[in-house]
Design an enzyme around this catalytic site. Structure first.
Site, PDB file in Angstrom:
ATOM      1  CG  HIS A  30       9.730  -3.783  -0.331  1.00 48.35           C
ATOM      2  ND1 HIS A  30       8.639  -3.137  -0.026  1.00 48.35           N
ATOM      3  CD2 HIS A  30      10.936  -3.068  -0.469  1.00 48.35           C
ATOM      4  CE1 HIS A  30       9.065  -1.872   0.496  1.00 48.35           C
ATOM      5  NE2 HIS A  30      10.426  -1.807   0.483  1.00 48.35           N
ATOM      6  CG  ASN A  80      -0.538   8.180  -5.454  1.00 47.34           C
ATOM      7  OD1 ASN A  80      -1.131   8.599  -6.274  1.00 47.34           O
ATOM      8  ND2 ASN A  80      -1.318   7.668  -4.354  1.00 47.34           N
ATOM      9  N   GLY A  88       2.365  12.077  -4.283  1.00 49.10           N
ATOM     10  CA  GLY A  88       1.704  11.800  -3.010  1.00 49.10           C
ATOM     11  C   GLY A  88       1.744  10.190  -2.452  1.00 49.10           C
ATOM     12  CG  HIS A 146      -0.221   0.915  -3.169  1.00 44.57           C
ATOM     13  ND1 HIS A 146       1.046   1.382  -2.752  1.00 44.57           N
ATOM     14  CD2 HIS A 146      -0.760   1.869  -2.749  1.00 44.57           C
ATOM     15  CE1 HIS A 146       1.108   2.824  -2.379  1.00 44.57           C
ATOM     16  NE2 HIS A 146      -0.163   2.929  -2.259  1.00 44.57           N
ATOM     17  CG  HIS A 176      -5.191   3.723  -4.985  1.00 42.69           C
ATOM     18  ND1 HIS A 176      -5.472   3.720  -3.638  1.00 42.69           N
ATOM     19  CD2 HIS A 176      -3.572   4.190  -4.981  1.00 42.69           C
ATOM     20  CE1 HIS A 176      -4.316   4.088  -2.928  1.00 42.69           C
ATOM     21  NE2 HIS A 176      -3.352   4.305  -3.468  1.00 42.69           N
TER      22      HIS A 176
END
Length: 291
Positions: A210, A250, A256, A263, A265
């Protein structure tokens, strides 16, 4: 096993299989005695196939796959997968690929068991005593639950990341939904389909640790994410057949980012999904997209 066998005398990779046996391997005996060979079973990296042969005779519903001896890659998913002493003879990137392949072959409710050696004195290439060929060996420590360990062997239990019970932290990527479709998983990262996809096949590549900022990941974590990204792209390409991709991360609220866990995309692109695709990721600031 229902698969054609390439004999050891005609196979240039025979030195990668430790030895011929007439009985079950030690880790196979352990998982069999503990009643862990449930449902449809796959022996991944089965070598000459002795464990598959004996377990099949004992009533276990088992298939074998080996890159060099039984090279027909499985097309179904399995309840249980065993992978014994395979990772110790592979380079790190090959180890990661094996973990990814097994994660994709496992049913969501299934478990895999990895046995690794604990008696290696030194790592690196050595000359095989019998075959007189250079053979790579390395110690392996996995971030999964250990269910057995002695001086020569350790057995790890693996479940898909979104099937492992965790204490809820409020982060959707530390606690992914069990019903989410896991695409691939490695030791450091995992990938699922986006819950709110921009396009069919929209996937996320997520480090398990995390942390909010991609640039604060370790080099090993970044490398693992990018390696996983490459393999997920192949899966998405085969399944959805897109005509292009956008890749984006991001970082920070002003860019954003709405979930404070890194993560990546992977967004498939298709003809006609927007009126004018020129500029691609430059479209994050629409008025400056064209130049």
């Amino acid at each position: 096993m229902g698969l054609s066998f390439m004999g050891k005398n005609e196979n240039q990779f025979s030195h990668l299989t430790a030895k011929e046996r007439d009985s079950l391997s030690f880790p196979a005996r352990i998982v069999k005695e503990r009643g862990l060979l449930l449902g449809e079973v796959l022996d991944f990296g089965c070598g000459f196939g002795k464990d598959v042969e004996i377990l099949g005779q004992q009533g276990v519903n088992i298939l074998g796959y080996d890159k060099h001896y039984f090279p027909h890659f499985p097309e179904q998913k399995f309840d249980t997968i065993i992978c014994f002493y395979v990772l110790n003879v592979l380079l790190p990137e090959e180890q990661a690929l094996v973990l990814m392949e097994i994660s994709a072959l496992l049913k969501p409710s299934g478990k895999a068991y990895f046995a690794v050696r604990r008696d290696l004195v030194y790592e690196g290439f050595r000359t095989h005593k019998i075959h007189q060929k250079p053979t790579f060996q390395t110690n392996v420590v996995l971030p999964f639950r250990s269910i057995f360990k002695n001086d020569s062997c350790e057995i790890y239990e693996f479940q898909q990341y979104n099937q492992v019970p965790k204490s809820y932290s409020g982060c959707p990527f530390c606690n992914p939904e069990s019903k989410a479709e896991l695409i691939l998983e490695s030791a450091q990262a995992y990938s699922i389909l986006d819950k709110f996809p921009v396009n069919p096949g929209h996937a996320l590549i997520i480090p398990k640790r995390h942390i909010a900022d991609y640039f604060e990941l370790s080099f090993k974590e970044q490398s693992s994410c990018l390696f996983l990204l490459n393999e997920v792209k192949k899966k998405i390409q085969k399944r959805f057949n897109p005509e292009g991709f956008n890749i984006g991360i991001n970082i920070g609220e002003k860019a954003g980012q709405t979930v404070s866990h890194v993560h990546i995309h992977l967004i498939p692109r298709y003809a006609g999904d927007v009126d004018d695709p020129r500029g691609g990721v430059r479209g994050v600031i629409p008025e400056r997209k064209m130049y």
